[in-house]
Design a protein around this motif. Sequence first.
Motif, short mmCIF file in Angstrom:
data_model
loop_
_atom_site.label_atom_id
_atom_site.label_comp_id
_atom_site.label_asym_id
_atom_site.label_seq_id
_atom_site.Cartn_x
_atom_site.Cartn_y
_atom_site.Cartn_z
N ALA A 157 57.51 61.58 -47.65
CA ALA A 157 56.20 61.14 -48.16
C ALA A 157 56.03 59.63 -48.10
CB ALA A 157 56.00 61.63 -49.59
N ALA A 158 57.14 58.90 -48.00
CA ALA A 158 57.07 57.44 -47.93
C ALA A 158 56.71 56.93 -46.55
CB ALA A 158 58.40 56.84 -48.37
N LEU A 159 56.65 57.82 -45.56
CA LEU A 159 56.27 57.38 -44.22
C LEU A 159 54.82 56.88 -44.22
CD1 LEU A 159 57.80 60.23 -42.02
CD2 LEU A 159 58.50 57.83 -42.05
N GLY A 184 65.62 71.05 -53.05
CA GLY A 184 65.20 71.89 -54.16
C GLY A 184 63.77 72.39 -53.99
N SER A 185 63.34 73.23 -54.91
CA SER A 185 62.00 73.80 -54.84
C SER A 185 60.92 72.73 -54.86
CB SER A 185 61.78 74.77 -56.00
OG SER A 185 62.67 75.87 -55.92
N ASP A 186 61.07 71.72 -55.71
CA ASP A 186 60.06 70.67 -55.80
C ASP A 186 59.95 69.91 -54.48
OD1 ASP A 186 59.45 71.34 -58.37
OD2 ASP A 186 60.66 69.75 -59.30
N GLN A 187 61.09 69.62 -53.87
CA GLN A 187 61.04 68.88 -52.60
C GLN A 187 60.38 69.71 -51.50
OE1 GLN A 187 64.31 68.97 -54.11
NE2 GLN A 187 64.86 66.84 -54.45
N TYR A 188 60.70 71.01 -51.46
CA TYR A 188 60.05 71.87 -50.47
C TYR A 188 58.54 71.95 -50.72
CZ TYR A 188 63.90 73.84 -47.69
OH TYR A 188 64.93 74.04 -46.79
N ARG A 189 58.15 72.02 -52.00
CA ARG A 189 56.71 72.05 -52.30
C ARG A 189 56.00 70.79 -51.83
NH1 ARG A 189 58.08 75.40 -56.85
NH2 ARG A 189 58.74 73.59 -58.09
N ARG A 190 56.65 69.65 -52.01
CA ARG A 190 56.04 68.40 -51.55
C ARG A 190 55.94 68.37 -50.02
NH1 ARG A 190 58.82 66.21 -56.12
NH2 ARG A 190 60.67 65.63 -54.91
N LEU A 191 56.93 68.94 -49.35
CA LEU A 191 56.85 69.01 -47.89
C LEU A 191 55.71 69.92 -47.44
CD1 LEU A 191 60.55 69.20 -46.62
CD2 LEU A 191 58.97 67.27 -46.52
N LEU A 192 55.50 71.02 -48.16
CA LEU A 192 54.39 71.91 -47.83
C LEU A 192 53.05 71.20 -47.99
CD1 LEU A 192 55.65 75.20 -49.53
CD2 LEU A 192 55.35 74.82 -47.08
N GLU A 193 52.92 70.41 -49.04
CA GLU A 193 51.69 69.64 -49.24
C GLU A 193 51.47 68.64 -48.11
OE1 GLU A 193 52.26 67.89 -53.06
OE2 GLU A 193 52.09 69.80 -54.15
N LEU A 194 52.55 67.97 -47.69
CA LEU A 194 52.45 67.02 -46.59
C LEU A 194 52.05 67.74 -45.29
CD1 LEU A 194 55.47 64.53 -46.79
CD2 LEU A 194 53.05 64.01 -47.10
N ALA A 195 52.67 68.89 -45.05
CA ALA A 195 52.38 69.63 -43.82
C ALA A 195 50.92 70.07 -43.78
CB ALA A 195 53.30 70.84 -43.72
N CYS A 237 55.47 77.07 -41.62
CA CYS A 237 56.85 77.15 -42.11
C CYS A 237 57.73 77.93 -41.14
CB CYS A 237 56.92 77.85 -43.46
SG CYS A 237 56.03 77.02 -44.79
N LEU A 238 58.88 77.36 -40.80
CA LEU A 238 59.89 78.06 -40.01
C LEU A 238 61.25 77.81 -40.64
CD1 LEU A 238 58.83 77.14 -36.36
CD2 LEU A 238 58.36 79.28 -37.55
N ALA A 239 62.02 78.87 -40.82
CA ALA A 239 63.38 78.76 -41.34
C ALA A 239 64.35 79.28 -40.29
CB ALA A 239 63.54 79.53 -42.64
N PHE A 240 65.44 78.54 -40.07
CA PHE A 240 66.42 78.86 -39.03
C PHE A 240 67.74 79.24 -39.69
CE2 PHE A 240 63.19 76.22 -37.28
CZ PHE A 240 63.10 76.50 -35.92
N HIS A 241 68.28 80.40 -39.28
CA HIS A 241 69.53 80.88 -39.86
C HIS A 241 70.47 81.34 -38.76
CE1 HIS A 241 68.63 80.73 -44.17
NE2 HIS A 241 67.38 80.86 -43.78
#
Length: 398
Positions: A157-159, A184-195, A237-241
């Motif tokens: 988010a600092a970009l 964590g969940s909060d960080q993922y939520r912030r990434l979703l908002e940015l996306a 969202c994409l998750a790689f396993h």
Amino acid sequence: MNPRLQALNPYPFERLRELFRDVQPPTDREPVNLGIGEPKQAPPQFVLDAVQREQAGFARYPTTGGTQALQEACARWATERFRLPQGALEPGRNVIPVNGTREALFGIAQAVVGAKERPAVAMPNPLYQIYEGATLFAGAEPVYVAAGETGGLPDFAALPEEVLARTELLYICSPANPTGAVVGSDQYRRLLELADRHDFVIAADECYSEIYPEEENPPVGLLEVAAAEGRTDFRRCLAFHSLSKRSNLPGLRSGFVAGDAEVLRGFLKLRTYLGNATPPPLQEAAVAAWGDEEHVRANRDAYRERFAAVLEVLEPVLDVAAPAGGFYLWPRVPGGGERFAKELYAREGITVLPGAYLGREVAGQNPGADHVRIALVDDVERCVDAAWRIRRVAEDLQ
């Protein structure tokens, strides 16, 4: 030749071979390689049995999208592991088997990047180098975001807004290679908002997700957070396993990518042209592996034993701590990572990876320069023996 090939940086292990080129390790003690994240534990026998049982399948062409059985096995595992709503992951639509996460993490950039002018791809620093290579080969600008010290996470988010506006893809690794940090969940939520705000895809590399210290506290996943937010279409969202770390099967080259069906449809089209299809017997073996958790729990127990034993040796002499996930230690070492790794190899025959090879210099600073990455992938006795030899070198260089 494609000029973009010239933009690709040497892989870390090429640089390591060059560092060691004129070094002769001691011949009076056994070498131990803790530089590469290749599990040394035996793969599950029932998986090997499945390959043997299904070997006639090598006579058939495989389908790029994988068998229905494998699609269903991956979807079922992800649904149970990340507590997703039943039916949210539709096999073949929201889940595509791939030949390990490296192939998929590289390929996704080729499928996603190119719609925006002067495209950018954001990634943590230090990083898994495939993110950078995929970006450069897709003709985009890699944007490195410092991940801080052990336990740190990149603050995307600092970009600058101008950079975020050009971003088409964001790579995040959790548990992180090499720091072991867990998103964590909060960080993922912030990434979703940015996306959502800037219209880019999140590629969550979660291939270390099944190696963690507390059995009752597994790392959260991107799709898990998305579903909890009501985003059951997994938009952006994409998750790689992968089975490589989870099941000690790096040679099987089997994993999957799950999430946004629209993105995966385009990705599958690209993979069809590339010919990335897993042989049928290996797909059957993967079905068996994804369906069993007993061997995965035993795997975690083995890593916990190694971490406890090795940290007891190293903590008195190094700035080092147990990671939140994954199987790497990321200590700050005296003399800097390159010097330490070279001295360690020369004196003790122990291989570790200089942290600078996993980091990129930004504003004159490489966040990995003072570190080495130690992969605790060997059996506990060899790891402890290596730890005492690391300790001797650390004490001498203080």
